[in-house]
Design an enzyme around this catalytic site. Structure first.
Site, PDB file in Angstrom:
ATOM      1  N   ASN A 166     -10.275   0.232   1.032  1.00 15.72           N
ATOM      2  CA  ASN A 166      -8.806   0.211   0.971  1.00 15.72           C
ATOM      3  C   ASN A 166      -8.396  -0.280  -0.419  1.00 15.72           C
ATOM      4  O   ASN A 166      -8.591  -1.457  -0.740  1.00 15.72           O
ATOM      5  CB  ASN A 166      -8.289  -0.721   2.074  1.00 15.72           C
ATOM      6  N   HIS A 185      -2.481   6.714   3.459  1.00 13.86           N
ATOM      7  CA  HIS A 185      -3.104   5.510   2.898  1.00 13.86           C
ATOM      8  C   HIS A 185      -4.436   5.264   3.595  1.00 13.86           C
ATOM      9  O   HIS A 185      -4.551   5.396   4.812  1.00 13.86           O
ATOM     10  CB  HIS A 185      -2.156   4.321   3.091  1.00 13.86           C
ATOM     11  N   CYS A 224       0.816  -1.221   0.000  1.00 16.27           N
ATOM     12  CA  CYS A 224       0.000   0.000   0.000  1.00 16.27           C
ATOM     13  C   CYS A 224       0.848   1.269   0.000  1.00 16.27           C
ATOM     14  O   CYS A 224       0.317   2.369  -0.162  1.00 16.27           O
ATOM     15  CB  CYS A 224      -0.932  -0.003   1.197  1.00 16.27           C
TER      16      CYS A 224
HETATM   17  C1  LIG Z   1      -8.824  -5.112  10.202  1.00 15.01           C
HETATM   18  C2  LIG Z   1      -9.435  -4.258  11.305  1.00 15.01           C
HETATM   19  C3  LIG Z   1     -10.504  -3.342  10.747  1.00 15.01           C
HETATM   20  C4  LIG Z   1     -10.101  -5.188  12.330  1.00 15.01           C
HETATM   21  O1  LIG Z   1     -10.624  -4.424  13.399  1.00 15.01           O
HETATM   22  P1  LIG Z   1     -10.351  -4.866  14.908  1.00 15.01           P
HETATM   23  O2  LIG Z   1     -11.071  -3.908  15.749  1.00 15.01           O
HETATM   24  O3  LIG Z   1      -8.856  -4.966  15.072  1.00 15.01           O
HETATM   25  O4  LIG Z   1     -11.060  -6.267  14.968  1.00 15.01           O
HETATM   26  P2  LIG Z   1     -10.426  -7.679  15.347  1.00 15.01           P
HETATM   27  O5  LIG Z   1      -9.639  -8.223  14.199  1.00 15.01           O
HETATM   28  O6  LIG Z   1      -9.737  -7.571  16.683  1.00 15.01           O
HETATM   29  O7  LIG Z   1     -11.729  -8.526  15.511  1.00 15.01           O
HETATM   30  C5  LIG Z   1     -12.653  -8.259  16.567  1.00 15.01           C
HETATM   31  C6  LIG Z   1     -13.880  -9.104  16.361  1.00 15.01           C
HETATM   32  O8  LIG Z   1     -14.622  -8.628  15.249  1.00 15.01           O
HETATM   33  C7  LIG Z   1     -14.909  -9.703  14.366  1.00 15.01           C
HETATM   34  N1  LIG Z   1     -14.972  -9.219  12.991  1.00 15.01           N
HETATM   35  C8  LIG Z   1     -13.958  -9.108  12.095  1.00 15.01           C
HETATM   36  N2  LIG Z   1     -14.419  -8.630  10.938  1.00 15.01           N
HETATM   37  C9  LIG Z   1     -15.757  -8.442  11.121  1.00 15.01           C
HETATM   38  C10 LIG Z   1     -16.772  -7.975  10.268  1.00 15.01           C
HETATM   39  N3  LIG Z   1     -16.538  -7.597   8.995  1.00 15.01           N
HETATM   40  N4  LIG Z   1     -18.016  -7.879  10.757  1.00 15.01           N
HETATM   41  C11 LIG Z   1     -18.291  -8.250  12.037  1.00 15.01           C
HETATM   42  N5  LIG Z   1     -17.361  -8.714  12.879  1.00 15.01           N
HETATM   43  C12 LIG Z   1     -16.106  -8.802  12.418  1.00 15.01           C
HETATM   44  C13 LIG Z   1     -13.798 -10.696  14.581  1.00 15.01           C
HETATM   45  O9  LIG Z   1     -14.189 -11.988  14.186  1.00 15.01           O
HETATM   46  C14 LIG Z   1     -13.584 -10.583  16.070  1.00 15.01           C
HETATM   47  O10 LIG Z   1     -14.584 -11.354  16.695  1.00 15.01           O
HETATM   48  P3  LIG Z   1     -14.243 -12.224  18.018  1.00 15.01           P
HETATM   49  O11 LIG Z   1     -13.808 -11.208  19.046  1.00 15.01           O
HETATM   50  O12 LIG Z   1     -15.528 -12.875  18.318  1.00 15.01           O
HETATM   51  O13 LIG Z   1     -13.146 -13.143  17.615  1.00 15.01           O
HETATM   52  C15 LIG Z   1      -8.342  -3.390  11.995  1.00 15.01           C
HETATM   53  O14 LIG Z   1      -7.555  -4.223  12.817  1.00 15.01           O
HETATM   54  C16 LIG Z   1      -7.453  -2.677  11.027  1.00 15.01           C
HETATM   55  O15 LIG Z   1      -7.883  -1.812  10.301  1.00 15.01           O
HETATM   56  N6  LIG Z   1      -6.138  -2.986  11.028  1.00 15.01           N
HETATM   57  C17 LIG Z   1      -5.157  -2.325  10.191  1.00 15.01           C
HETATM   58  C18 LIG Z   1      -5.219  -2.790   8.786  1.00 15.01           C
HETATM   59  C19 LIG Z   1      -4.172  -2.089   7.957  1.00 15.01           C
HETATM   60  O16 LIG Z   1      -3.848  -0.946   8.192  1.00 15.01           O
HETATM   61  N7  LIG Z   1      -3.581  -2.759   7.012  1.00 15.01           N
HETATM   62  C20 LIG Z   1      -2.504  -2.172   6.268  1.00 15.01           C
HETATM   63  C21 LIG Z   1      -2.852  -1.819   4.933  1.00 15.01           C
HETATM   64  S1  LIG Z   1      -3.436  -3.158   3.959  1.00 15.01           S
END
Ligand SMILES: CC(C)(COP(=O)(O)OP(=O)(O)OC[C@H]1O[C@@H](n2cnc3c(N)ncnc32)[C@H](O)[C@@H]1OP(=O)(O)O)[C@@H](O)C(=O)NCCC(=O)NCCS
Length: 322
Positions: free
Chosen positions: A278, A248, A119
């Site tokens: 994204n 980004h 990215c």
């Molecule tokens: C990916 C992202 C949105 C996930 O959000 P988060 O708050 O960290 O969520 P988690 O991964 O901890 O998951 C929390 C819960 O939500 C759930 N969950 C994940 N995606 C979900 C969705 N689309 N809808 C509902 N629930 C969801 C998970 O299963 C988890 O459930 P559990 O607690 O029962 O296991 C976030 O971590 C993020 O944006 N990270 C950075 C990504 C990034 O910058 N990448 C670089 C560029 S590609």
């Protein structure tokens, strides 16, 4: 070895953007996945994303965005001496996308290569384009970020498929020659954290994207504010001089956290993720194009770009709004 006579710097001459016509809302995804509009909006900030047609390729989108940037620059295709396509989702590894794009845009026989820095790819491309011009290797360069993430996500995995979108954004970069003209592309501050390489992966051609979202979130909000302020310093500015911050577009909460930490309350913060998702290497030129088209940022004003993602790789530089 001599640089181009009189070149005192480089700048973005024009931008172009392309997004596929198909809009996929959170509500549509929630019909087939265990997710909700509320979860996606509150955790990531996305409301909808654009998804390419089954036959629409990364090269198709790159040509569309690149063609618009070229037209807006007023240059003719033959003026382009180098084409760089930042992408991590090409349909093929051979041939590269850039040579096909150059040919389809009628740019003669420019240098052409693909660049994969996840990215952060567009910011890497902009930096290397600027350096090539300063070194005298090319006079005008077309830099494109183009991605079709929809082909690399598991559409049954709610952890990833709700996050991504498709599209392309492009910039024509050229020399600044006037003695009083300040350069419009500041020094890049770039780097990588290969110890976290496993955090975002498509390990082979049969695999789909996975990421350790919460660890990447932590890394981005902890490590990148310093990179952003360093890029301002390298350009001879302070964050409060910025008219725009265009990071980004991975997660609106990451964007807001970094913006808060760098302290640029007057800068307009790009939030293209809301309607684009994204789009990896395409996200910064798409967001920058949208900001410029909105008329909310003054031409010439300094905007901070900050790319980050797979690698983990990052790159930041200050550019003058074209
Ligand atoms: C990916 C992202 C949105 C996930 O959000 P988060 O708050 O960290 O969520 P988690 O991964 O901890 O998951 C929390 C819960 O939500 C759930 N969950 C994940 N995606 C979900 C969705 N689309 N809808 C509902 N629930 C969801 C998970 O299963 C988890 O459930 P559990 O607690 O029962 O296991 C976030 O971590 C993020 O944006 N990270 C950075 C990504 C990034 O910058 N990448 C670089 C560029 S590609």
């Amino acid at each position: 070895m001599k640089p181009i006579t009189g070149t005192t710097g480089t700048r973005i001459l024009a931008l172009g953007a392309y997004q596929p016509s198909r809009v996929v809302t959170n509500h549509e995804l929630a019909q087939s996945l265990d997710t909700s509009d509320e979860w996606i909006r509150s955790r990531v900030g996305i409301v909808s994303r654009r998804i390419a047609g089954p036959d629409e390729t990364v090269a198709d989108m790159a040509v569309a965005a690149g063609g618009k940037a070229l037209a807006a620059s007023g240059l003719s295709p033959e003026d382009i001496e180098l084409v760089i396509v930042a992408t991590c989702t090409p349909e093929s590894t051979i041939p590269n996308v850039a040579a096909q794009v150059a040919y389809r845009l009628g740019t003669g026989v420019p240098g052409a290569y693909d660049l994969n820095a996840g990215c952060a790819g567009f910011c890497y491309g902009l930096a290397t384009a600027s350096d090539a011009i300063r070194a005298g290797s090319a006079r005008q360069v077309l830099v494109i970020g183009a991605e079709k993430l929809s082909a690399w996500v598991d559409w049954t995995d709610r952890n990833t498929c709700v996050l991504f979108g498709d599209g392309a954004g492009a910039a024509v970069v050229g020399p600044v020659t006037g003695p009083d003209d300040r350069s419009g592309i500041g020094p890049v501050v770039w780097g990588s954290a290969g110890e976290h390489a496993e955090r975002i992966r498509i390990p082979d051609r049969r695999s789909l994207i996975t990421q350790d979202g919460s660890r990447v979130y932590w890394w981005a909000t902890t490590e990148l504010p310093a990179v952003a302020t360093q890029a301002c310093r390298a350009a001879g500015l302070a964050p409060h001089d910025l008219v725009a911050f265009v990071p980004h577009q991975a997660n609106l909460r990451i964007i807001e956290a970094i913006a808060r930490k760098i302290g640029a309350p007057q800068a307009i913060v790009a939030d293209d993720i809301i309607e684009a998702g994204n789009t990896s290497a395409a996200s910064i030129p798409l967001a920058l194009s949208r900001l410029v088209d909105s008329g909310r940022v003054p031409p010439g004003g300094p905007a901070l770009l900050l790319g980050f993602g797979a690698g983990l790789s990052f790159a930041a530089q200050v550019v003058a709004i074209p």
